[in-house]
Write a protein that holds these residues in place. Structure first.
Motif, PDB file in Angstrom:
ATOM      1  N   ALA A 171       0.833  -1.205   0.000  1.00  0.00           N
ATOM      2  CA  ALA A 171       0.000   0.000   0.000  1.00  0.00           C
ATOM      3  C   ALA A 171       0.867   1.254   0.000  1.00  0.00           C
ATOM      4  O   ALA A 171       0.567   2.234  -0.706  1.00  0.00           O
ATOM      5  N   LYS A 172       1.960   1.217   0.754  1.00  0.00           N
ATOM      6  CA  LYS A 172       2.878   2.356   0.792  1.00  0.00           C
ATOM      7  C   LYS A 172       3.514   2.578  -0.583  1.00  0.00           C
ATOM      8  O   LYS A 172       3.620   3.708  -1.057  1.00  0.00           O
ATOM      9  N   GLU A 173       3.908   1.502  -1.241  1.00  0.00           N
ATOM     10  CA  GLU A 173       4.483   1.603  -2.580  1.00  0.00           C
ATOM     11  C   GLU A 173       3.464   2.165  -3.569  1.00  0.00           C
ATOM     12  O   GLU A 173       3.807   2.994  -4.418  1.00  0.00           O
ATOM     13  N   GLU A 174       2.223   1.719  -3.463  1.00  0.00           N
ATOM     14  CA  GLU A 174       1.168   2.206  -4.352  1.00  0.00           C
ATOM     15  C   GLU A 174       0.913   3.699  -4.133  1.00  0.00           C
ATOM     16  O   GLU A 174       0.752   4.450  -5.090  1.00  0.00           O
ATOM     17  N   ARG A 175       0.881   4.125  -2.868  1.00  0.00           N
ATOM     18  CA  ARG A 175       0.708   5.554  -2.586  1.00  0.00           C
ATOM     19  C   ARG A 175       1.863   6.368  -3.158  1.00  0.00           C
ATOM     20  O   ARG A 175       1.648   7.452  -3.706  1.00  0.00           O
ATOM     21  N   ALA A 176       3.076   5.851  -3.060  1.00  0.00           N
ATOM     22  CA  ALA A 176       4.238   6.552  -3.603  1.00  0.00           C
ATOM     23  C   ALA A 176       4.120   6.647  -5.127  1.00  0.00           C
ATOM     24  O   ALA A 176       4.445   7.703  -5.716  1.00  0.00           O
ATOM     25  N   ARG A 177       3.676   5.587  -5.802  1.00  0.00           N
ATOM     26  CA  ARG A 177       3.490   5.633  -7.254  1.00  0.00           C
ATOM     27  C   ARG A 177       2.430   6.657  -7.642  1.00  0.00           C
ATOM     28  O   ARG A 177       2.606   7.423  -8.585  1.00  0.00           O
ATOM     29  N   GLU A 178       1.330   6.658  -6.901  1.00  0.00           N
ATOM     30  CA  GLU A 178       0.254   7.622  -7.171  1.00  0.00           C
ATOM     31  C   GLU A 178       0.736   9.040  -6.950  1.00  0.00           C
ATOM     32  O   GLU A 178       0.411   9.934  -7.737  1.00  0.00           O
ATOM     33  N   GLU A 179       1.489   9.253  -5.906  1.00  0.00           N
ATOM     34  CA  GLU A 179       2.042  10.584  -5.627  1.00  0.00           C
ATOM     35  C   GLU A 179       2.973  11.030  -6.724  1.00  0.00           C
ATOM     36  O   GLU A 179       2.954  12.175  -7.175  1.00  0.00           O
ATOM     37  N   ALA A 180       3.811  10.118  -7.207  1.00  0.00           N
ATOM     38  CA  ALA A 180       4.740  10.433  -8.296  1.00  0.00           C
ATOM     39  C   ALA A 180       3.973  10.787  -9.564  1.00  0.00           C
ATOM     40  O   ALA A 180       4.364  11.709 -10.291  1.00  0.00           O
ATOM     41  N   LYS A 181       2.878  10.094  -9.838  1.00  0.00           N
ATOM     42  CA  LYS A 181       2.052  10.410 -11.023  1.00  0.00           C
ATOM     43  C   LYS A 181       1.460  11.805 -10.917  1.00  0.00           C
ATOM     44  O   LYS A 181       1.395  12.526 -11.904  1.00  0.00           O
TER      45      LYS A 181
END
Length: 90
Positions: A77-87
């Protein structure tokens, strides 16, 4: 299970218990998972005659598996949030 792990025959009933109960847990409103409840584990053990010291051992090992699952889910979930933030920053 880690790639280098070697399952043994005695692991099978414990994994079966976890697979049976893994969704019998509280889920948070924003998508987080909580540990499988003691009540669920206790009811499973009672149904299959797991009592006394055997229950204590199953409970301890079950918690270890579930804790690892929750750590993995949290990390994903943390990795997914980081990907979304980067997008969003693009």
């Amino acid at each position: 299970m880690p790639e280098d792990a070697e399952p043994e025959d005695w692991h099978a009933p414990l994994w079966q218990a976890w697979e049976t109960l893994r969704y019998d847990r509280p889920y948070l409103a924003m998508g987080g998972e909580m540990p499988v409840t003691f009540a669920a584990i206790n009811a499973y053990a009672a149904r299959y005659g797991i009592v006394g010291q055997d229950f204590d051992e199953v409970f301890t090992l079950f918690r270890a598996i579930d804790d690892e699952w929750l750590a993995w889910v949290t990390e994903k979930a943390k990795e997914e949030r980081a990907r979304e933030e980067a997008k969003r920053k693009r």
